[in-house]
Design a protein around this motif. Structure first.
Motif, short mmCIF file in Angstrom:
data_model
loop_
_atom_site.label_atom_id
_atom_site.label_comp_id
_atom_site.label_asym_id
_atom_site.label_seq_id
_atom_site.Cartn_x
_atom_site.Cartn_y
_atom_site.Cartn_z
N UNK A 1 -27.43 8.49 41.93
CA UNK A 1 -26.57 7.33 42.17
C UNK A 1 -27.44 6.13 42.52
N UNK A 2 -27.27 5.04 41.77
CA UNK A 2 -28.08 3.84 41.97
C UNK A 2 -27.17 2.63 42.20
N UNK A 3 -27.33 1.97 43.36
CA UNK A 3 -26.56 0.75 43.58
C UNK A 3 -27.08 -0.37 42.68
N UNK A 4 -26.19 -1.18 42.16
CA UNK A 4 -26.58 -2.30 41.31
C UNK A 4 -25.74 -3.52 41.72
N UNK A 5 -26.41 -4.67 41.79
CA UNK A 5 -25.72 -5.91 42.15
C UNK A 5 -25.77 -6.83 40.94
N UNK A 6 -24.60 -7.17 40.42
CA UNK A 6 -24.49 -8.03 39.24
C UNK A 6 -24.09 -9.43 39.66
N UNK A 7 -24.76 -10.42 39.08
CA UNK A 7 -24.35 -11.81 39.24
C UNK A 7 -23.81 -12.25 37.89
N UNK A 8 -22.57 -12.72 37.87
CA UNK A 8 -21.92 -13.11 36.62
C UNK A 8 -21.82 -14.63 36.58
N UNK A 9 -22.24 -15.21 35.45
CA UNK A 9 -22.27 -16.67 35.29
C UNK A 9 -21.08 -17.15 34.47
N UNK A 10 -20.82 -18.46 34.52
CA UNK A 10 -19.64 -19.03 33.87
C UNK A 10 -19.64 -18.86 32.36
N UNK A 11 -20.80 -18.72 31.74
CA UNK A 11 -20.85 -18.51 30.28
C UNK A 11 -20.76 -17.02 29.92
#
Length: 142
Positions: A54-64
């Motif tokens: 199990x690997x934690x992942x942090x996603x940053x989502x941009x307006x495009x």
């Protein structure tokens, strides 16, 4: 170049090398309009060496609708279970002990977790991991 405007931030726990568009990945990313298959391919190629953990992942989502992500080290409990060969921790950690962990094993796990821990020294990191072990019903020896 101007920086992209961030519209979302998502944290997930996904088995390394095994991300699929099915839940939890699809349900977390779908509302943001992110290309889910693109994320799965990138995540799986980045984490294929640790398959299944199990690997934690942090996603940053941009307006495009593009995204960037950062993988973190696996949770201490997952590393302890792997190290000791346990299926799960104790349901009553203060009474039922499910295993024993040595100081050397704690240091090994602390070295892996060090980048994500709020600790300034290896000794402090070992104490954090030992606390996690105790809360899982694992006896700390040595």
């Amino acid at each position: 170049m101007a920086s992209k405007r961030v519209i979302g931030f998502v944290k997930l726990h996904v088995p390394a090398g095994q991300a699929t568009p099915a839940p939890p990945v699809g349900t977390a990313l779908g509302p943001h309009g992110v290309n889910i298959m693109d994320f799965c391919k990138q995540f799986n190629s980045k984490t294929q060496g640790d398959a299944g953990i199990i690997t934690p992942v942090e996603l940053t989502i941009y307006h495009d609708r593009t995204f960037s992500f950062v993988t973190k080290t696996p949770p201490a409990a997952v590393l302890l279970k792997k190290e000791l060969g346990l299926d799960k921790g104790s349901p009553v950690s203060n009474r039922e002990k499910v295993g024993k962990v040595t100081r050397a094993q704690l240091q090994k796990i602390a070295k892996i977790k060090m980048p994500d821990l709020n600790a300034t020294s290896m000794e402090a990191a070992v104490k954090i991991i030992a606390g996690t072990a105790r809360s899982m019903g694992v006896e700390v020896v040595g």
